[in-house]
Design a protein around this motif. Structure first.
Motif, PDB file in Angstrom:
ATOM      1  N   SER A  65       0.854  -1.194   0.000  1.00 51.20           N
ATOM      2  CA  SER A  65       0.000   0.000   0.000  1.00 51.20           C
ATOM      3  C   SER A  65       0.880   1.231   0.000  1.00 51.20           C
ATOM      4  O   SER A  65       2.110   1.137   0.154  1.00 51.20           O
ATOM      5  CB  SER A  65      -0.907   0.009   1.233  1.00 51.20           C
ATOM      6  N   TYR A  66       0.282   2.380  -0.140  1.00 50.52           N
ATOM      7  CA  TYR A  66       1.020   3.645  -0.189  1.00 50.52           C
ATOM      8  C   TYR A  66       1.822   3.862   1.086  1.00 50.52           C
ATOM      9  O   TYR A  66       2.962   4.341   1.052  1.00 50.52           O
ATOM     10  CB  TYR A  66       0.031   4.793  -0.404  1.00 50.52           C
ATOM     11  N   THR A  67       1.241   3.495   2.244  1.00 49.39           N
ATOM     12  CA  THR A  67       1.905   3.716   3.527  1.00 49.39           C
ATOM     13  C   THR A  67       2.631   2.478   4.049  1.00 49.39           C
ATOM     14  O   THR A  67       3.271   2.526   5.085  1.00 49.39           O
ATOM     15  CB  THR A  67       0.881   4.150   4.587  1.00 49.39           C
ATOM     16  N   LYS A  68       2.498   1.355   3.341  1.00 49.75           N
ATOM     17  CA  LYS A  68       2.983   0.048   3.792  1.00 49.75           C
ATOM     18  C   LYS A  68       2.210  -0.461   5.004  1.00 49.75           C
ATOM     19  O   LYS A  68       2.622  -1.418   5.669  1.00 49.75           O
ATOM     20  CB  LYS A  68       4.493   0.066   4.082  1.00 49.75           C
ATOM     21  N   GLU A  69       1.093   0.184   5.329  1.00 54.87           N
ATOM     22  CA  GLU A  69       0.167  -0.282   6.355  1.00 54.87           C
ATOM     23  C   GLU A  69      -1.101  -0.760   5.661  1.00 54.87           C
ATOM     24  O   GLU A  69      -1.247  -0.607   4.444  1.00 54.87           O
ATOM     25  CB  GLU A  69      -0.176   0.857   7.328  1.00 54.87           C
TER      26      GLU A  69
ATOM     27  N   ASN B 166       7.979   4.267   6.931  1.00 55.40           N
ATOM     28  CA  ASN B 166       7.967   2.834   6.639  1.00 55.40           C
ATOM     29  C   ASN B 166       8.832   2.452   5.443  1.00 55.40           C
ATOM     30  O   ASN B 166       8.795   1.313   4.984  1.00 55.40           O
ATOM     31  CB  ASN B 166       6.528   2.361   6.408  1.00 55.40           C
ATOM     32  N   GLY B 167       9.595   3.411   4.916  1.00 55.87           N
ATOM     33  CA  GLY B 167      10.554   3.094   3.865  1.00 55.87           C
ATOM     34  C   GLY B 167       9.983   3.033   2.464  1.00 55.87           C
ATOM     35  O   GLY B 167      10.661   2.585   1.538  1.00 55.87           O
ATOM     36  N   GLN B 168       8.741   3.481   2.282  1.00 52.67           N
ATOM     37  CA  GLN B 168       8.154   3.473   0.948  1.00 52.67           C
ATOM     38  C   GLN B 168       8.737   4.575   0.075  1.00 52.67           C
ATOM     39  O   GLN B 168       8.918   4.403  -1.130  1.00 52.67           O
ATOM     40  CB  GLN B 168       6.628   3.651   1.063  1.00 52.67           C
ATOM     41  N   LEU B 169       9.031   5.718   0.687  1.00 46.89           N
ATOM     42  CA  LEU B 169       9.602   6.869  -0.001  1.00 46.89           C
ATOM     43  C   LEU B 169      10.751   7.412   0.830  1.00 46.89           C
ATOM     44  O   LEU B 169      10.744   7.272   2.062  1.00 46.89           O
ATOM     45  CB  LEU B 169       8.556   7.990  -0.155  1.00 46.89           C
ATOM     46  N   ASP B 170      11.741   8.035   0.194  1.00 44.48           N
ATOM     47  CA  ASP B 170      12.680   8.809   0.992  1.00 44.48           C
ATOM     48  C   ASP B 170      12.120  10.221   1.134  1.00 44.48           C
ATOM     49  O   ASP B 170      11.057  10.556   0.586  1.00 44.48           O
ATOM     50  CB  ASP B 170      14.092   8.778   0.394  1.00 44.48           C
ATOM     51  N   LEU B 171      12.826  11.063   1.879  1.00 44.09           N
ATOM     52  CA  LEU B 171      12.265  12.368   2.227  1.00 44.09           C
ATOM     53  C   LEU B 171      12.112  13.273   1.005  1.00 44.09           C
ATOM     54  O   LEU B 171      11.123  14.007   0.887  1.00 44.09           O
ATOM     55  CB  LEU B 171      13.145  13.044   3.283  1.00 44.09           C
ATOM     56  N   SER B 172      13.076  13.243   0.096  1.00 45.83           N
ATOM     57  CA  SER B 172      12.955  14.095  -1.096  1.00 45.83           C
ATOM     58  C   SER B 172      11.794  13.628  -1.975  1.00 45.83           C
ATOM     59  O   SER B 172      11.112  14.439  -2.607  1.00 45.83           O
ATOM     60  CB  SER B 172      14.266  14.103  -1.887  1.00 45.83           C
ATOM     61  N   GLN B 173      11.554  12.324  -2.030  1.00 41.11           N
ATOM     62  CA  GLN B 173      10.405  11.807  -2.786  1.00 41.11           C
ATOM     63  C   GLN B 173       9.098  12.216  -2.117  1.00 41.11           C
ATOM     64  O   GLN B 173       8.121  12.543  -2.796  1.00 41.11           O
ATOM     65  CB  GLN B 173      10.486  10.285  -2.896  1.00 41.11           C
ATOM     66  N   ALA B 174       9.073  12.178  -0.778  1.00 41.30           N
ATOM     67  CA  ALA B 174       7.872  12.589  -0.059  1.00 41.30           C
ATOM     68  C   ALA B 174       7.551  14.055  -0.334  1.00 41.30           C
ATOM     69  O   ALA B 174       6.390  14.432  -0.547  1.00 41.30           O
ATOM     70  CB  ALA B 174       8.057  12.362   1.441  1.00 41.30           C
ATOM     71  N   GLU B 175       8.580  14.903  -0.361  1.00 42.44           N
ATOM     72  CA  GLU B 175       8.366  16.318  -0.675  1.00 42.44           C
ATOM     73  C   GLU B 175       7.885  16.491  -2.110  1.00 42.44           C
ATOM     74  O   GLU B 175       7.121  17.415  -2.406  1.00 42.44           O
ATOM     75  CB  GLU B 175       9.655  17.102  -0.434  1.00 42.44           C
ATOM     76  N   ALA B 176       8.331  15.600  -2.995  1.00 48.49           N
ATOM     77  CA  ALA B 176       7.890  15.668  -4.389  1.00 48.49           C
ATOM     78  C   ALA B 176       6.398  15.398  -4.514  1.00 48.49           C
ATOM     79  O   ALA B 176       5.761  15.884  -5.449  1.00 48.49           O
ATOM     80  CB  ALA B 176       8.671  14.669  -5.238  1.00 48.49           C
ATOM     81  N   VAL B 177       5.830  14.635  -3.575  1.00 46.18           N
ATOM     82  CA  VAL B 177       4.380  14.398  -3.585  1.00 46.18           C
ATOM     83  C   VAL B 177       3.638  15.723  -3.434  1.00 46.18           C
ATOM     84  O   VAL B 177       2.683  16.009  -4.165  1.00 46.18           O
ATOM     85  CB  VAL B 177       3.975  13.422  -2.458  1.00 46.18           C
ATOM     86  N   ALA B 178       4.097  16.548  -2.491  1.00 45.00           N
ATOM     87  CA  ALA B 178       3.467  17.860  -2.295  1.00 45.00           C
ATOM     88  C   ALA B 178       3.658  18.743  -3.524  1.00 45.00           C
ATOM     89  O   ALA B 178       2.742  19.466  -3.939  1.00 45.00           O
ATOM     90  CB  ALA B 178       4.053  18.541  -1.062  1.00 45.00           C
TER      91      ALA B 178
END
Length: 464
Positions: A84-88, A129-141
Motif C-alpha cells: 500500500s502507499y503507507t505500507k500499512e 515505513n521506507g516506501q519513499l525517501d524524504l525528497s520523494q515525499a516532498e515531491a508528492v506535495a
C-alpha cells in the motif's frame, strides 16, 4: 566505520482517517484510512462482503451504516500491508460527495476507533515505513501543487527517485573513503594510508562538480515552480497593454491612445511550452504628471527589480536608437535578461532601428495590434528564460531545503580538500567527510529530526 541501518516498516499503533479528495460538494469523494485496524474498523460499518476475508487490491460494493441507518452506497478499496502507499493496511471508501455524507462517515469511523489524520500524515507514514525517501515525499506535495507541464515533469522526476539515486551514488562513494580513513585511525601508530589521497581528491572534485550543477539548477527550478516573473515595460503608448492582450489572446488590459492609461500593474499567467510566465503589465515610464501616476511608475521600477525577465516595448516610429539604448540602460538590472521589442511595425516606419542583439539583450519587431510575430515573441520569451536547460532528463532542484543542504555539503568538501593540501590528520578529514555525508543524508531523510519532519509534512494537505 560508518554504519547505516536499513529501513524497516514501522507499524504505528493507531489508525488514521481523512478525506483524500478536495473539500466541497462533488459527485464522488474518497475517504482514506491507514493503520493496523483500518480494515477491521471499516468492516464493522460495512454492509456487504466480509472485508476481513478479502484479498488485497480488490473493490467491494456495499453500504456504510450506523446501526440500522444507512449513510451511503459506497465502493470500498482494500490495500493490505505492506502493498500500500503507507505500507500499512489502507482502505479507501468512495462515497457520494455530499459534505453531510462525508462528515457522517468520518465521524462514524472515528467512533469505531480511527483518529483524524494530521496534514501529510499518510505520506509521513510512507516515509517512516521506507516506501519513499524524504525528497520523494516532498515531491508528492510538489506534484499536487504543480500547475504547469514543467513543474509536473520536475516533481515526477523527483518522485521516481531520480534526485535520490543521484545523491545515493555520491554518498556511497564518500562512505567508502570515510570507511578507509576510519580504518587508518585504528592503525594510527603504524602510520599507514588505506585511502588513496589522489583518488579521494579526484572524487571530491567530481562530486563538487555534480553538486555545483544541482545548486545552479535551483534558479531554473524555482522560476518553474513559482512561475517566471516577466515585466512588460516601456514608455506611455508604446503598446504594452495591447501586447499583453495579444499574448493572452483576450482583452485583459484597457487600451487607450491617452498616455498614462495603465497606472497600476496587471498580472496574468501565460503558459508557453509547459512553463508558466507571470506577465506583469506596468505603468508607462515617464515624468509623472500627478501623484497617482508617480506611484504607478515607482511600482514599475519595483517590479523590474524582482523580475526574472524584462520585456521592453517601444514604438518603433517614435523612439530613436539612442533613446532606446538610454531607456534600456536605465532599466536593466544585473542578472535579468532583457528583450527589446519594436512595436507598431504595421504603421509606416519613420525611423530605422539597427539595434543589434547581444547575450544580454535580444531584439524583435512585432505588431501587437495586428498580432504579427506574436508566436515568435512567445518562443523568444521561453528560450530566453529557460536557455535550453529543461530537457526532461536532467535533475532540477526546486526545494530551498535541498539547496541549503547541498551548499553545506560543498562547504564540508572544501574543508576536506583544504585539509589534504595543508595537510591535516586523518581524524579531521574523517570529521569533514562525515559532515558532508550528514548534509546529503538530510535531503533524502537518512538523517532526520522530529522538528524537520513536522516542518515538512505540516505543509501537506490533510488526506495526503
Amino acid at each position: 566505520m560508518i554504519n547505516e541501518s536499513t529501513s524497516t516498516p514501522i507499524q504505528t499503533e493507531d489508525t488514521i482517517v481523512a478525506l483524500a479528495t478536495a473539500n466541497g460538494a462533488g459527485a464522488i469523494a474518497v475517504i482514506r484510512l491507514s493503520g493496523p485496524q483500518a480494515i477491521q474498523i471499516v468492516h464493522t460499518v460495512f454492509k456487504g462482503k466480509n472485508l476481513l476475508k478479502q484479498a488485497s487490491h480488490t473493490l467491494h460494493f456495499g453500504f456504510i451504516a450506523d446501526g440500522e441507518v444507512v449513510l451511503d452506497e459506497v465502493v470500498v478499496s482494500l490495500f493490505i500491508a505492506p502493498k500500500s502507499y503507507t505500507k500499512e493496511n489502507v482502505v479507501e471508501i468512495s462515497c457520494h460527495g455530499s459534505p453531510y455524507i462525508i462528515q457522517s462517515i468520518i465521524k462514524l469511523l472515528m467512533v469505531k476507533g480511527a483518529r483524524a489524520a494530521k496534514p501529510g500524515e499518510f505520506t509521513l507514514r510512507a516515509f517512516l515505513n521506507g516506501q519513499l525517501d524524504l525528497s520523494q515525499a516532498e515531491a508528492v506535495a510538489d506534484l499536487i501543487a504543480s500547475d504547469s507541464k514543467a513543474s509536473h515533469q520536475i516533481a515526477m522526476q523527483q518522485l521516481r527517485g531520480g534526485f535520490s539515486n543521484q545523491l545515493q551514488v555520491l554518498r556511497d562513494q564518500l562512505i567508502h573513503f570515510a570507511s578507509l580513513i576510519e580504518l587508518e585511525l585504528d592503525f594510527g601508530e603504524e602510520d599507514v594510508e588505506f585511502a588513496n589521497r589522489d583518488q579521494l581528491k579526484s572524487l571530491i572534485l567530481e562530486i563538487n562538480k555534480v553538486i555545483f550543477e544541482l545548486v545552479r539548477s535551483f534558479e531554473l527550478g524555482n522560476v518553474i515552480k513559482q512561475g517566471v516573473n516577466t515585466v512588460i515595460a516601456g514608455r506611455p503608448n508604446a503598446g504594452k497593454s495591447t501586447l499583453l492582450n495579444a499574448l493572452l489572446n483576450e482583452d485583459r488590459a484597457i487600451i487607450s491612445p491617452i498616455p498614462g492609461t495603465t497606472r497600476d500593474t496587471i498580472e496574468e499567467i501565460l503558459n508557453i511550452n509547459g512553463v508558466n510566465f507571470r506577465l506583469i503589465d506596468t505603468a508607462g515610464i515617464r515624468e509623472a504628471t500627478d501623484a497617482i501616476e508617480a506611484i504607478g511608475v515607482q511600482k514599475t521600477m519595483d517590479k523590474i527589480s524582482t523580475s526574472a525577465l524584462l520585456v521592453y516595448v517601444f514604438d518603433v516610429n517614435e523612439l530613436s536608437e539612442a533613446e532606446l539604448k538610454s531607456d534600456i540602460e536605465s532599466l536593466q538590472r544585473p542578472g535579468i535578461p532583457t528583450l527589446a521589442i519594436a512595436n507598431k511595425i504595421d504603421l509606416p516606419v519613420k525611423r530605422s532601428i539597427t539595434f543589434g542583439s547581444s547575450e544580454a539583450i535580444k531584439y524583435l519587431e512585432i505588431s501587437a495590434k495586428e498580432k504579427q510575430h506574436i508566436d515568435e515573441l512567445k518562443q523568444l520569451i521561453y528560450d530566453t528564460a529557460i536557455q535550453g536547460r529543461l530537457t526532461g532528463e536532467e535533475t532540477v532542484i526546486t526545494n530551498i531545503r535541498h539547496l541549503e543542504a547541498l551548499q553545506r555539503t560543498q562547504e564540508s568538501l572544501e574543508r576536506v580538500l583544504y585539509g589534504m593540501e595543508n595537510p591535516v590528520t586523518s581524524d579531521f578529514l574523517a570529521m569533514d567527510i562525515k559532515q558532508a555525508l550528514y548534509y546529503l543524508g538530510e535531503i533524502t531523510g537518512t538523517v532526520t529530526t522530529d522538528d524537520l519532519l513536522e516542518n515538512i509534512f505540516s505543509r501537506f494537505c490533510i488526506g495526503k
